[in-house]
Enzyme design. Structure first.
Site, mmCIF file in Angstrom:
data_model
loop_
_atom_site.group_PDB
_atom_site.id
_atom_site.type_symbol
_atom_site.label_atom_id
_atom_site.label_comp_id
_atom_site.label_asym_id
_atom_site.label_seq_id
_atom_site.Cartn_x
_atom_site.Cartn_y
_atom_site.Cartn_z
ATOM 1 N N GLY A 74 0.807 -1.214 0.000
ATOM 2 C CA GLY A 74 0.000 0.000 0.000
ATOM 3 C C GLY A 74 0.838 1.260 0.000
ATOM 4 O O GLY A 74 0.589 2.200 -0.757
ATOM 5 N N GLU A 85 5.149 4.629 6.603
ATOM 6 C CA GLU A 85 5.756 3.674 7.529
ATOM 7 C C GLU A 85 5.146 2.325 7.176
ATOM 8 O O GLU A 85 3.947 2.116 7.322
ATOM 9 C CB GLU A 85 5.463 4.079 8.972
ATOM 10 C CG GLU A 85 6.184 3.239 9.997
ATOM 11 C CD GLU A 85 5.348 2.090 10.476
ATOM 12 O OE1 GLU A 85 5.562 0.959 9.980
ATOM 13 O OE2 GLU A 85 4.477 2.302 11.322
ATOM 14 N N CYS A 99 3.520 -2.880 14.188
ATOM 15 C CA CYS A 99 4.572 -2.674 13.196
ATOM 16 C C CYS A 99 5.945 -2.999 13.757
ATOM 17 O O CYS A 99 6.900 -3.187 12.995
ATOM 18 C CB CYS A 99 4.536 -1.245 12.662
ATOM 19 S SG CYS A 99 4.441 0.014 13.944
#
Length: 531
Positions: free
Chosen positions: A245, A265, A302
């Site tokens: 993405g 990020e 993440c």
């Protein structure tokens, strides 16, 4: 509190399309109340047009005015009360305690940016006073500071419905910088977005901010995101999510007639290097700590550690056994949505089929829909070095144990790693001294190097660096967490030979804001003396 199901464009509501989206509760698969209007190209254009108009006013608001706005947003979010908590729980499948903590983080980072604005030195004012008598040529008066870039498009994250979402770190940083924000709501959290967006707009009205300083739009698929990134009024994009993405948005922005920055990020495998002495001395506690980190929030962080690298020696079997036991204690957990669950199931199963990989825990991952079982696998150094697919992020409760034959082997593994958000070194003082070359190598690979603590848990502060070399993020110079995130949405502007009355207050001789500035190469809060 009723949900606003229309797009919120400035202070107006808009629902031009008949297409609607609804949220699904991942805990039970039920459709939640609320049918949210999918934005049209016309509505996307309207949001950015009024954002551009607002920017011409908002960029000139004082730090105190913007700080008051940010604090009012925090107060408005807190005033929603339990309604917000319960809606976010329903839309994410995350526990109530996690969402309550996330609300605190969201409001805390808004207030932290407000403090930064109150102090004011973040603009990095630099003044080189004129030197008319300098030989062989006089020096002109030059003054420089950071200024707002313009409207920012924020893509909200699936794994943090509050802290990386509508009023999350990206929005807070952009508003603090003086940039209006257009938020693309996440398809999984439309109700949470509606509640928080209304709070932001309530704060904007209360503090006298210009209409268009904030808008939010709903979309399905990629169309809305494409329109927003390609719109000529958009000056920067912030994104937290998958590599696919983020890279797609980056490529779109680069192809514009006027390319713009995309601060994406995109996650990483956040390797943990377990050094031999600590592995022998703290076998079980260390294994439990690592398993808890991997499985925190169903592995949907993440900074989730997807690689555990250690030396193969006489202590390794006991460490492996302890890891297996620690992983087995964690039950299957609800993932954020169907797509994330399916990607986890497919990618983890694919990893186990790679050459040399052996499942240790959770090989049978046939849990109920949206429920992911923890999975631990292992591979030898030689097989890992030959297969770049083994260092791809698997978003979920998965980690791969890499067994190395020697300290040199651990360095080889580190040397082939792609850019990471974090890497961790677990070791005694003796371990760390002996592994200094490994630590120096990891400095080239990461945005944050961690010692003797797991990477999950990102402190919101002034020193935090949450970003790393590509593909962890699109620009390793910037962070998406902490007050340093404000620098993504500003650019330096120099004024040469400008009359005092036309200078921003931050650059005037009198220093009316009493901020730290670099004057003639030295930091000072004093007035500029031309004597």
């Amino acid at each position: 509190m009723s949900l606003i199901e229309q797009n919120q464009i400035g202070f107006a509501l808009s629902a031009q399309s008949d297409e609607r989206i609804s949220a699904i509760n991942p805990s039970n698969g039920e459709t939640l109340p609320g049918r949210f209007s999918v934005a049209t190209p016309t509505e996307a254009d309207k949001a950015l047009q009024i954002a551009q108009t607002a920017w011409k006013t908002y960029r000139n608001c004082s730090g105190k005015q913007k700080a008051a706005f940010l604090r009012a947003i925090a107060e408005s979010i807190e005033a929603i009360g339990d309604t917000l908590i319960q809606r976010a729980v329903q839309e994410s499948g995350l526990p109530e305690g996690r969402i309550t903590g996330e609300r605190g983080r969201t409001c805390g980072q808004l207030r932290l940016f407000a403090q930064l604005l109150d102090e004011g030195s973040w603009v990095e004012a630099v003044i080189d006073p004129a030197m008319p008598q300098r030989q062989p040529l006089p020096r002109p008066d030059i003054r420089k500071m950071l200024v707002a870039m313009g409207p920012v498009v924020v893509f909200t994250a699936s794994n943090f419905p509050l802290a990386f979402s509508t009023a999350g770190g990206d929005t807070a940083a952009a508003l603090a910088a003086g940039c209006p924000v257009v938020v693309k709501a996440h398809e999984s959290h439309p109700g949470t977005n509606a509640l928080v967006a209304a709070a932001i707009l309530n704060a904007a009205r209360k503090t006298g901010m210009p209409e268009g300083v904030f808008s939010t739009l709903y979309g399905r698929g990629n169309d809305l995101g494409k329109w927003l990134v390609e719109h000529p009024m958009t000056k920067a994009v912030a994104f937290t999510g998958s590599f696919r993405g983020g890279k797609a948005l980056f490529d779109l922005a680069a192809k514009r007639p006027e390319p713009i920055p995309v601060f994406a990020e995109m996650g990483s495998v956040n390797p943990i290097f377990v050094l031999p002495e600590i592995m022998a001395a703290q076998t079980t506690p260390l294994a439990q700590q690592l398993a808890a980190s991997v499985n925190l929030g169903a592995g949907q962080f993440c900074t989730n550690p997807g690689l555990i690298i250690c030396l193969e020696n006489e202590y390794t079997p006991a460490f492996e056994t302890a890891l297996r036991s620690a992983f087995a204690q964690h039950p299957a957990a609800t993932m954020l949505n169907k797509s994330i669950y399916e990607n986890y199931s497919q990618s983890s199963a694919s990893s186990i089929r790679e050459k040399g990989v052996k499942a240790l825990v959770g090989e049978d991952n046939n849990a109920k829909p949206f429920l992911a079982r923890p999975l631990l696998a292992k591979v030898q150094e030689k097989d890992f070095l030959k297969n770049p697919r083994l260092q791809e992020e698997i978003f979920g409760p998965f980690s791969l144990l890499v067994l190395c034959k020697s300290p040199r082997g651990m360095q080889k593994v580190a040397s082939i790693l792609q850019g990471q958000l974090t890497a961790s070194l677990m070791g005694t003082d003796k371990d760390l001294r002996a592994s200094r070359p490994l630590g120096e190598l990891l400095q080239e690979k990461v945005g944050r190097l961690i010692y003797n603590i797991v990477p999950t848990g990102v402190e919101v502060g002034h020193a935090m660096q949450h970003g790393g070399p590509y593909p962890a993020s699109t620009d390793a110079r910037f962070t998406s967490v902490g007050t340093g995130a404000i620098r993504r949405f500003v650019r330096p502007l120099a004024f040469q030979n400008c009359p005092q009355r036309l200078l921003p207050p931050e650059l005037r001789d009198s220093n009316p804001l009493r901020i730290w500035r670099m004057v003639d190469g030295l930091y000072s809060k004093k007035k500029v003396n031309h004597a």
